[in-house]
Scaffold this active site. Structure first.
Site, PDB file in Angstrom:
ATOM      1  N   LYS A 196       0.830  -1.215   0.000  1.00 56.37           N
ATOM      2  CA  LYS A 196       0.000   0.000   0.000  1.00 56.37           C
ATOM      3  C   LYS A 196       0.865   1.265   0.000  1.00 56.37           C
ATOM      4  O   LYS A 196       0.642   2.180  -0.777  1.00 56.37           O
ATOM      5  CB  LYS A 196      -0.918   0.038   1.240  1.00 56.37           C
ATOM      6  CG  LYS A 196      -1.860  -1.133   1.370  1.00 56.37           C
ATOM      7  CD  LYS A 196      -2.785  -0.981   2.571  1.00 56.37           C
ATOM      8  CE  LYS A 196      -2.090  -0.930   3.920  1.00 56.37           C
ATOM      9  NZ  LYS A 196      -1.397  -2.171   4.314  1.00 56.37           N
ATOM     10  N   ARG A 226      -8.971   0.521   9.440  1.00 59.44           N
ATOM     11  CA  ARG A 226      -8.521  -0.840   9.717  1.00 59.44           C
ATOM     12  C   ARG A 226      -9.527  -1.610  10.558  1.00 59.44           C
ATOM     13  O   ARG A 226      -9.302  -2.792  10.843  1.00 59.44           O
ATOM     14  CB  ARG A 226      -7.194  -0.796  10.472  1.00 59.44           C
ATOM     15  CG  ARG A 226      -5.969  -1.002   9.581  1.00 59.44           C
ATOM     16  CD  ARG A 226      -4.770  -0.695  10.435  1.00 59.44           C
ATOM     17  NE  ARG A 226      -3.581  -1.401  10.129  1.00 59.44           N
ATOM     18  CZ  ARG A 226      -2.516  -0.840   9.546  1.00 59.44           C
ATOM     19  NH1 ARG A 226      -2.556   0.394   9.119  1.00 59.44           N
ATOM     20  NH2 ARG A 226      -1.414  -1.530   9.383  1.00 59.44           N
ATOM     21  N   ARG A 282      12.071  -6.584   4.944  1.00 52.66           N
ATOM     22  CA  ARG A 282      11.841  -5.192   4.525  1.00 52.66           C
ATOM     23  C   ARG A 282      12.814  -4.220   5.185  1.00 52.66           C
ATOM     24  O   ARG A 282      13.126  -4.317   6.360  1.00 52.66           O
ATOM     25  CB  ARG A 282      10.405  -4.799   4.881  1.00 52.66           C
ATOM     26  CG  ARG A 282      10.057  -3.373   4.510  1.00 52.66           C
ATOM     27  CD  ARG A 282       8.587  -3.188   4.405  1.00 52.66           C
ATOM     28  NE  ARG A 282       7.921  -3.157   5.707  1.00 52.66           N
ATOM     29  CZ  ARG A 282       6.630  -2.869   5.854  1.00 52.66           C
ATOM     30  NH1 ARG A 282       5.884  -2.613   4.792  1.00 52.66           N
ATOM     31  NH2 ARG A 282       6.082  -2.855   7.040  1.00 52.66           N
ATOM     32  N   ARG A 341      11.961  -1.896  10.562  1.00 51.10           N
ATOM     33  CA  ARG A 341      10.942  -1.438  11.515  1.00 51.10           C
ATOM     34  C   ARG A 341      10.854  -2.401  12.691  1.00 51.10           C
ATOM     35  O   ARG A 341      10.972  -3.607  12.504  1.00 51.10           O
ATOM     36  CB  ARG A 341       9.576  -1.349  10.816  1.00 51.10           C
ATOM     37  CG  ARG A 341       9.397  -0.062  10.055  1.00 51.10           C
ATOM     38  CD  ARG A 341       8.166  -0.038   9.208  1.00 51.10           C
ATOM     39  NE  ARG A 341       6.949  -0.564   9.833  1.00 51.10           N
ATOM     40  CZ  ARG A 341       5.743  -0.494   9.283  1.00 51.10           C
ATOM     41  NH1 ARG A 341       5.590   0.084   8.098  1.00 51.10           N
ATOM     42  NH2 ARG A 341       4.692  -0.983   9.890  1.00 51.10           N
ATOM     43  N   ARG A 362       0.417  -9.087  13.604  1.00 48.19           N
ATOM     44  CA  ARG A 362      -0.182  -8.128  12.671  1.00 48.19           C
ATOM     45  C   ARG A 362      -1.054  -8.839  11.638  1.00 48.19           C
ATOM     46  O   ARG A 362      -2.099  -8.343  11.243  1.00 48.19           O
ATOM     47  CB  ARG A 362       0.919  -7.322  11.962  1.00 48.19           C
ATOM     48  CG  ARG A 362       1.513  -6.249  12.881  1.00 48.19           C
ATOM     49  CD  ARG A 362       2.877  -5.834  12.423  1.00 48.19           C
ATOM     50  NE  ARG A 362       2.863  -4.994  11.248  1.00 48.19           N
ATOM     51  CZ  ARG A 362       3.900  -4.868  10.423  1.00 48.19           C
ATOM     52  NH1 ARG A 362       5.002  -5.555  10.619  1.00 48.19           N
ATOM     53  NH2 ARG A 362       3.819  -4.057   9.393  1.00 48.19           N
TER      54      ARG A 362
HETATM   55  P1  AMP Z   1       1.489   0.487   9.028  1.00 52.48           P
HETATM   56  O1  AMP Z   1       2.670   1.360   8.784  1.00 52.48           O
HETATM   57  O2  AMP Z   1       0.278   0.909   8.281  1.00 52.48           O
HETATM   58  O3  AMP Z   1       1.807  -0.988   8.866  1.00 52.48           O
HETATM   59  O4  AMP Z   1       1.105   0.682  10.571  1.00 52.48           O
HETATM   60  C1  AMP Z   1       2.027   0.363  11.598  1.00 52.48           C
HETATM   61  C2  AMP Z   1       1.289   0.159  12.914  1.00 52.48           C
HETATM   62  O5  AMP Z   1       0.626   1.396  13.287  1.00 52.48           O
HETATM   63  C3  AMP Z   1       0.173  -0.869  12.894  1.00 52.48           C
HETATM   64  O6  AMP Z   1       0.652  -2.188  13.098  1.00 52.48           O
HETATM   65  C4  AMP Z   1      -0.698  -0.394  14.059  1.00 52.48           C
HETATM   66  O7  AMP Z   1      -0.112  -0.708  15.304  1.00 52.48           O
HETATM   67  C5  AMP Z   1      -0.623   1.110  13.897  1.00 52.48           C
HETATM   68  N1  AMP Z   1      -1.689   1.615  12.994  1.00 52.48           N
HETATM   69  C6  AMP Z   1      -1.537   2.200  11.780  1.00 52.48           C
HETATM   70  N2  AMP Z   1      -2.727   2.531  11.253  1.00 52.48           N
HETATM   71  C7  AMP Z   1      -3.660   2.136  12.157  1.00 52.48           C
HETATM   72  C8  AMP Z   1      -5.076   2.160  12.184  1.00 52.48           C
HETATM   73  N3  AMP Z   1      -5.788   2.665  11.159  1.00 52.48           N
HETATM   74  N4  AMP Z   1      -5.693   1.654  13.279  1.00 52.48           N
HETATM   75  C9  AMP Z   1      -5.013   1.158  14.329  1.00 52.48           C
HETATM   76  N5  AMP Z   1      -3.674   1.074  14.355  1.00 52.48           N
HETATM   77  C10 AMP Z   1      -2.984   1.555  13.285  1.00 52.48           C
END
Ligand code: AMP
Length: 218
Positions: free
Chosen positions: A17, A90, A129, A162, A173
């Site tokens: 994404k 989400r 990654r 990360r 996740r």
């Molecule tokens: P991402 O970079 O989108 O993979 O997000 C990294 C982490 O941020 C996720 O594993 C969640 O812990 C948190 N996070 C990001 N977006 C959301 C969301 N919309 N709702 C809840 N937690 C989020």
């Protein structure tokens, strides 16, 4: 492409994404709102929000809906051009809150595009990654090796792994994705805005498909 669209990119962690959103930003002059990136900025600043969110993020769990919804709302109100939502919504609660936000801003959701990739592939993508600290571009230890080790090809920023791309967090996740986020596919299918792209192909091929959907001018 139509003007001032709102595009939601759905997909599991590692589906691509963020990578695709960055390309679309360059091509269509859209704005990318990535809740994950916003949270990582808050964590780096050690803000109250960041300190609270970090506990959930490290474990690979979702940050509480209320925090995320407020954070997204603060950013969305200031957007005056086409926007890509990357990593939001989400949960069904977030999707409903988004509907309310969008309506009160006099906007609409134009496209919901799911990039689908199977779990095995996601695990190998996430565990290798590498992300640029400066511009957020993604690389991979085996599949997208940077030209200079440890440096971003685009801005020469430092690459890092990360903290949530570690095996235990990855497992959690993906579980969270299947339980809380995947059901949004049906949520949006019923609204007739839904598109699906096979994410198990090259980033260039996925981008071509995205461009063709957005160019349909629905
Ligand atoms: P991402 O970079 O989108 O993979 O997000 C990294 C982490 O941020 C996720 O594993 C969640 O812990 C948190 N996070 C990001 N977006 C959301 C969301 N919309 N709702 C809840 N937690 C989020």
């Amino acid at each position: 492409m139509k003007k001032d669209i709102c595009l939601i990119l759905l997909g599991a962690p590692g589906a691509g994404k963020g990578t695709q959103a960055k390309q679309l930003v360059d091509i269509f002059e859209m704005i990318q709102l990535s809740t994950g990136e916003m949270l990582r900025e808050e964590v780096a600043k050690k803000s109250t929000k960041g300190i609270k969110a970090n506990e959930y993020m490290k474990a690979g769990s979702l940050v509480p809906d209320d925090l995320i919804i407020e954070m997204l709302k603060d950013r969305l109100v200031n957007v005056t051009q086409s926007v890509i939502l990357d990593g939001f919504p989400r949960t069904e609660k977030q999707a409903e809150a988004l509907d309310d936000m969008i309506e009160s801003l006099g906007k609409q959701i134009d496209y919901v595009i799911n990039i689908s990739v199977d779990d095995e592939k996601l695990i190998s993508r996430l565990s290798g990654r590498l992300v640029c600290k400066n511009c957020g571009a993604s690389f991979h230890k085996m599949f997208a090796v940077p030209l200079i080790e440890g440096k971003c090809d685009f801005c020469k920023g430092e690459l890092y792994q990360r903290s949530d791309d570690k095996p235990e967090s990855i497992k959690n996740r993906l579980e969270v994705y299947h339980k809380s986020t995947k059901p949004l596919i049906d949520f949006y299918k019923t609204k007739g805005l839904f598109y699906e792209i096979d994410g198990d192909q090259s980033a260039d091929q996925v981008l071509l498909m995205l461009k063709s959907i957005l160019s349909e001018g629905k």
